[in-house]
Design a protein around this motif. Structure first.
Motif, mmCIF file in Angstrom:
data_model
loop_
_atom_site.group_PDB
_atom_site.id
_atom_site.type_symbol
_atom_site.label_atom_id
_atom_site.label_comp_id
_atom_site.label_asym_id
_atom_site.label_seq_id
_atom_site.Cartn_x
_atom_site.Cartn_y
_atom_site.Cartn_z
ATOM 1 N N SER A 25 -3.477 -32.485 38.799
ATOM 2 C CA SER A 25 -2.909 -31.253 38.253
ATOM 3 C C SER A 25 -3.991 -30.201 38.040
ATOM 4 C CB SER A 25 -2.151 -31.523 36.947
ATOM 5 O OG SER A 25 -3.008 -32.032 35.951
ATOM 6 N N ASP A 26 -5.218 -30.623 37.737
ATOM 7 C CA ASP A 26 -6.331 -29.670 37.629
ATOM 8 C C ASP A 26 -6.599 -29.024 38.980
ATOM 9 O OD1 ASP A 26 -6.800 -30.224 34.906
ATOM 10 O OD2 ASP A 26 -8.096 -31.917 35.405
ATOM 11 N N LEU A 27 -6.570 -29.832 40.036
ATOM 12 C CA LEU A 27 -6.782 -29.315 41.395
ATOM 13 C C LEU A 27 -5.632 -28.398 41.803
ATOM 14 C CD1 LEU A 27 -8.231 -29.294 44.158
ATOM 15 C CD2 LEU A 27 -6.967 -31.387 44.716
ATOM 16 N N ASP A 28 -4.405 -28.828 41.551
ATOM 17 C CA ASP A 28 -3.245 -28.021 41.933
ATOM 18 C C ASP A 28 -3.264 -26.666 41.235
ATOM 19 O OD1 ASP A 28 -2.465 -30.177 43.445
ATOM 20 O OD2 ASP A 28 -0.881 -30.836 42.069
ATOM 21 N N ALA A 29 -3.697 -26.636 39.983
ATOM 22 C CA ALA A 29 -3.723 -25.383 39.233
ATOM 23 C C ALA A 29 -4.670 -24.376 39.874
ATOM 24 C CB ALA A 29 -4.125 -25.643 37.786
ATOM 25 N N VAL A 30 -5.814 -24.838 40.355
ATOM 26 C CA VAL A 30 -6.763 -23.937 41.019
ATOM 27 C C VAL A 30 -6.190 -23.454 42.348
ATOM 28 C CG1 VAL A 30 -9.049 -23.754 42.082
ATOM 29 C CG2 VAL A 30 -8.780 -24.948 39.901
ATOM 30 N N LEU A 31 -5.626 -24.375 43.130
ATOM 31 C CA LEU A 31 -5.096 -24.002 44.440
ATOM 32 C C LEU A 31 -3.889 -23.076 44.320
ATOM 33 C CD1 LEU A 31 -5.282 -27.441 46.305
ATOM 34 C CD2 LEU A 31 -6.929 -25.560 46.378
ATOM 35 N N ASP A 32 -3.017 -23.338 43.356
ATOM 36 C CA ASP A 32 -1.766 -22.608 43.263
ATOM 37 C C ASP A 32 -1.915 -21.224 42.632
ATOM 38 O OD1 ASP A 32 -0.660 -24.824 44.398
ATOM 39 O OD2 ASP A 32 0.318 -25.550 42.587
ATOM 40 N N GLN A 33 -3.101 -20.876 42.189
ATOM 41 C CA GLN A 33 -3.336 -19.543 41.644
ATOM 42 C C GLN A 33 -4.222 -18.704 42.567
ATOM 43 O OE1 GLN A 33 -4.503 -19.590 37.457
ATOM 44 N NE2 GLN A 33 -3.309 -21.436 37.144
ATOM 45 N N GLY A 34 -4.576 -19.243 43.725
ATOM 46 C CA GLY A 34 -5.425 -18.514 44.660
ATOM 47 C C GLY A 34 -4.643 -18.059 45.878
ATOM 48 N N GLY A 124 4.502 -25.487 57.058
ATOM 49 C CA GLY A 124 3.145 -25.102 56.690
ATOM 50 C C GLY A 124 2.959 -23.600 56.691
ATOM 51 N N LEU A 125 3.501 -22.927 57.703
ATOM 52 C CA LEU A 125 3.401 -21.471 57.765
ATOM 53 C C LEU A 125 4.182 -20.820 56.627
ATOM 54 C CD1 LEU A 125 3.723 -20.930 61.612
ATOM 55 C CD2 LEU A 125 1.667 -20.626 60.213
ATOM 56 N N ARG A 126 5.303 -21.411 56.277
ATOM 57 C CA ARG A 126 6.059 -20.885 55.133
ATOM 58 C C ARG A 126 5.257 -21.027 53.842
ATOM 59 N NH1 ARG A 126 12.352 -21.340 53.561
ATOM 60 N NH2 ARG A 126 12.171 -20.408 51.496
ATOM 61 N N ALA A 127 4.606 -22.178 53.657
ATOM 62 C CA ALA A 127 3.803 -22.381 52.447
ATOM 63 C C ALA A 127 2.677 -21.364 52.363
ATOM 64 C CB ALA A 127 3.242 -23.804 52.428
ATOM 65 N N ILE A 128 2.048 -21.059 53.498
ATOM 66 C CA ILE A 128 0.960 -20.074 53.524
ATOM 67 C C ILE A 128 1.501 -18.682 53.192
ATOM 68 C CG2 ILE A 128 -0.728 -18.933 55.013
ATOM 69 C CD1 ILE A 128 -0.865 -21.644 56.573
ATOM 70 N N THR A 129 2.632 -18.313 53.803
ATOM 71 C CA THR A 129 3.227 -17.005 53.560
ATOM 72 C C THR A 129 3.670 -16.856 52.111
ATOM 73 O OG1 THR A 129 4.029 -16.943 55.846
ATOM 74 C CG2 THR A 129 5.063 -15.426 54.292
ATOM 75 N N GLU A 130 4.299 -17.883 51.577
ATOM 76 C CA GLU A 130 4.789 -17.821 50.200
ATOM 77 C C GLU A 130 3.659 -17.831 49.179
ATOM 78 O OE1 GLU A 130 8.441 -17.779 49.137
ATOM 79 O OE2 GLU A 130 8.011 -16.732 51.011
ATOM 80 N N ARG A 131 2.509 -18.396 49.545
ATOM 81 C CA ARG A 131 1.360 -18.350 48.638
ATOM 82 C C ARG A 131 0.866 -16.918 48.493
ATOM 83 N NH1 ARG A 131 -1.103 -18.638 45.071
ATOM 84 N NH2 ARG A 131 0.920 -19.417 44.445
ATOM 85 N N LEU A 132 0.921 -16.142 49.577
ATOM 86 C CA LEU A 132 0.464 -14.759 49.549
ATOM 87 C C LEU A 132 1.502 -13.823 48.944
ATOM 88 C CD1 LEU A 132 -1.148 -14.600 53.106
ATOM 89 C CD2 LEU A 132 -2.347 -14.775 50.915
#
Length: 219
Positions: A25-34, A124-132
């Motif tokens: 969860s520590d790792l996910d928190a960093v990734l999911d806010q970038g 995967g492309l959807r995950a990248i797009t939705e992250r941005l």
């Protein structure tokens, strides 16, 4: 129970071990806010670090780029290093030696897998797009077969990773606290300003709600 992060020689912190994140969860928190990661890879014997967008689905990090990119072509056959960093503040101490930064960072090691399954590639492309831009995948035109063929998607498992976080005020030498010098933190934050329309946008096309609400309100 929390899933612990891997502990290997290269993910174990040598200095300031107290700053280590210990769970997934520590790792996910960093990734999911970038929104941007840096992909480190060796191409023809030379190190190369590529900034790129990314997305996460469960325990997998997805990266993408052109099929003609030499850095991505080399990636599936060798180990890579992916980093994500958030700068939260400039730490100004009483001594220059004790100046620092407040940050959250993650490092992931592994051998990425080229994604060939069409459904996983789209996911995967959807995950990248939705992250941005959350909501953009369902708003924009989806990729054509030709565009998908020109796109490489890599899947990197989050099985070997480390997290390091530094927060809080400066830490000075005991004798320096008596000095009549200002010390503290200059906070840093990333904001999204008001959307700027494409000059070729037809008149009357409104900003979609999922984009408008991402903008930081102005005072």
């Amino acid at each position: 129970m929390e899933t612990p992060l891997s502990r290997t020689d290269r993910t174990r912190l040598g200095r300031h071990a107290e700053r280590a994140g210990t769970t997934r969860s520590d790792l996910d928190a960093v990734l999911d806010q970038g929104m941007v990661c840096h992909l480190g890879v060796v191409v023809n014997g030379s190190p190369r670090v590529i900034p790129t967008g990314y997305g996460r689905i469960g325990g997998t990090l997805y990266l993408h780029g052109s099929t003609g990119a030499s850095s991505l072509a080399a990636s599936p056959s060798q180990e890579v290093c992916v980093t994500v960093t958030h700068l939260d503040g400039v730490v100004l101490a009483r001594s220059v030696f004790n100046h620092s930064l407040n940050y959250r960072s993650a490092i992931i090691y592994g051998v990425p897998r080229p994604v060939t399954d069409p459904d996983e590639k789209l996911a995967g492309l959807r995950a990248i797009t939705e992250r941005l831009a959350p909501g953009q995948w369902d708003h924009a035109r989806l990729p054509t077969r030709k565009e998908l063929a020109a796109t490489t998607v890599l899947a990197l498992p989050l099985t070997e990773a480390s997290v390091k976080v530094r927060q809080g005020p400066p830490i000075d030498e005991d004798e320096d606290y008596a000095l009549d010098l200002w010390a503290g933190v200059l906070p840093v934050r990333q904001v999204l300003d008001a959307p700027e329309p494409d000059p070729r946008l037809p008149p009357g096309v409104p900003v979609p709600p999922h984009i408008a609400r991402r903008a930081t309100p102005t005072s």
